[in-house]
Write an enzyme that holds these catalytic residues in place. Structure first.
Site, PDB file in Angstrom:
ATOM      1  CG  ASP A 112      -1.919   1.140   1.180  1.00  0.00           C
ATOM      2  OD1 ASP A 112      -2.907   1.017   0.457  1.00  0.00           O
ATOM      3  OD2 ASP A 112      -1.695   2.157   1.866  1.00  0.00           O
ATOM      4  CD  GLU A 152      -4.803   3.876  -1.620  1.00  0.00           C
ATOM      5  OE1 GLU A 152      -5.021   4.172  -0.449  1.00  0.00           O
ATOM      6  OE2 GLU A 152      -5.647   4.001  -2.528  1.00  0.00           O
TER       7      GLU A 152
END
Length: 462
Positions: free
Chosen positions: A340, A383
């Protein structure tokens, strides 16, 4: 009241009956009895005789010995209240055992007409009515109602399951949803969904296979070898291998076989007739919804990539994973990396979404440089990037994760040279025996701990 007609001196029941024409008329009924607790004298009713008991059998309240044990406490409680003067009336139902051993359902009413000064019942009169046939009919009616309610509930469950299945047009998601929904109707240990594409059997989804035997290794269960003469499910029991019962549910589009749902159970004779019926109803309804999803080319869906990063999509990840599960041994090891971007919202808010896309593309490229031919990945979320490292233990997975983290930290961007980007990585190592969803959840938890402990680090799931 009878106390107005009967003298207070002690009389036998026969004398009391002779002095009261009303009682004599009442006792003509087959279910009426009388008892005098002062003398112990009993006039039994015809029902007792029909049950095989004599007047002697019913003395000293011996009738209580023949009541069903589940009804005995209730009968004893009401009878005690009558004898002790707490009540003059009792009405209830119990089961009593005949001399033959069979139980009869009795509707009982008891009334104390006269008591002594010490409240001892002088005239205890009761009515017994055999309601056995009525109870049996009522139980049968309730059983039928229960069956209809069960069928109605099953029908509603199938309708609900199919409606959920109809919400997706992705064949892989539809296949997984099919297994999940049918699990609510039928119990099984493992399942696989296949589709027939140009005479080739393609596995869209599989779950529950923890032994060395996988569905592709059972030749009789490939679509090309099955001969479906009817749209009815086919049951194989006892089957060979670890799964002793196999229920194959064909899926049709109009009159053409397009796939099947295979349910596996470890026990022989596991699937009941009700299971087969539910499977047939489910396949009839699900076939319509499933064929809508199959409009899209299976191979095109498998090859689909994320438009921005060039990474595979989640559905492509799961498609390749399904093949890997069938080709790998259950005890083979692999590791999950959940990656992430740190403070990605800050980047988008302060530098714009176009720059945020540039960052995401650069990080995806950094990840691709670490891939081997047998590793699979996808853009898991906005993301987030998910990587499965086939055959990698904790040490190897940590090395790969650190390599990605260091590479990302060294990235520079001409638009904003001073911007530094980092990632956090959660690592989880397991084998193919574990459900992939559980493995991803563990990697996600490790990622959360990496975020909480300061970001820009790799954390192993403990």
């Amino acid at each position: 009241m009878l106390r107005n007609y009967l003298p207070l001196k002690k009389l036998s029941l026969q004398q009391k009956i002779q002095k009261s024409p009303y009682l004599f008329t009442l006792l003509k009924g087959t279910g009426v009895f009388m008892k005098d607790y002062e003398t112990g004298e009993v006039i039994p009713n015809t029902l007792w005789k029909n049950l095989g008991y004599s007047e002697k059998d019913m003395k000293q309240d011996n009738w209580l010995k023949f009541i069903h044990k589940e009804d005995l406490h209730k009968a004893q409680d009401f009878h005690r209240r009558l004898l002790h003067g707490e009540s003059d009336l009792w009405e209830g139902q119990y089961r009593i055992q005949a001399r033959s051993g069979e139980y009869y359902a009795i509707r009982h009413r008891a009334l104390i007409l006269e008591r002594s000064a010490e409240k001892v019942p002088r005239i205890y009169i009761g009515w017994d009515v055999d309601i056995t046939d009525m109870v049996k009919k009522l139980e049968e009616a309730n059983k039928q109602i229960s069956i209809y309610q069960h069928l109605l509930l099953r029908s509603e469950e199938i309708r609900h399951a199919v409606s959920i299945l109809s919400t997706t047009l992705d064949p892989y998601e539809a296949a997984e949803q099919m297994m999940y929904q049918v699990k609510k109707l039928i119990t099984f240990d493992a399942a696989v969904v296949r589709v027939l594409e140009e005479n080739e059997s393609i596995v869209l989804a599989a779950s529950g296979f923890t032994s060395k035997s996988c569905p592709l290794q059972v030749p009789t269960l490939t679509l090309t070898s099955l001969q479906f003469t009817t749209p009815n499910p086919q049951l194989y029991t006892p089957a060979t291998g670890p799964y002793r019962s196999v229920l194959v549910v064909p899926i049709y589009k109009k009159n053409n076989l397009i796939g099947c749902l295979e349910l596996f159970a470890k026990n022989a004779n596991h699937f009941s007739n009700e299971d087969i019926g539910n499977a047939m109803l489910f396949s009839e309804q699900a076939g319509i919804a499933f064929t809508n999803a199959l409009r899209y080319k299976v191979r095109e869906q498998e090859a689909a990539t994320d438009w921005l990063t060039g990474l595979p999509t989640r559905r492509s990840f799961h498609a390749r994973l399904n093949r890997m599960l069938l080709e790998s041994r259950p005890d083979e090891i692999y590791s999950i990396l959940m990656i992430d971007i740190d403070n990605f919202k800050y980047i988008n808010d302060n530098y714009g979404h176009l720059f945020g896309d540039t960052v995401l593309i650069a990080i995806a490229s950094a990840c691709k440089e670490t891939f081997r031919a047998n590793d699979i990945s996808c853009r898991y979320g906005g993301e987030e990037i998910l990587i499965l490292l086939h055959g990698a233990d904790q040490k190897a997975a940590t090395i790969v994760a650190e390599r990605i983290r260091e590479h990302v930290q060294q990235l520079s961007f001409t638009e904003y040279p001073k911007v530094s980007v980092t990632v956090s990585v959660g690592i989880y190592t397991t084998t193919y025996q574990e459900d992939i969803r559980d493995a991803i959840a563990c990697a996600d938890e490790a990622l959360y701990r990496a975020k909480e402990s300061g970001r820009n680090r790799c954390i192993l799931y403990n």
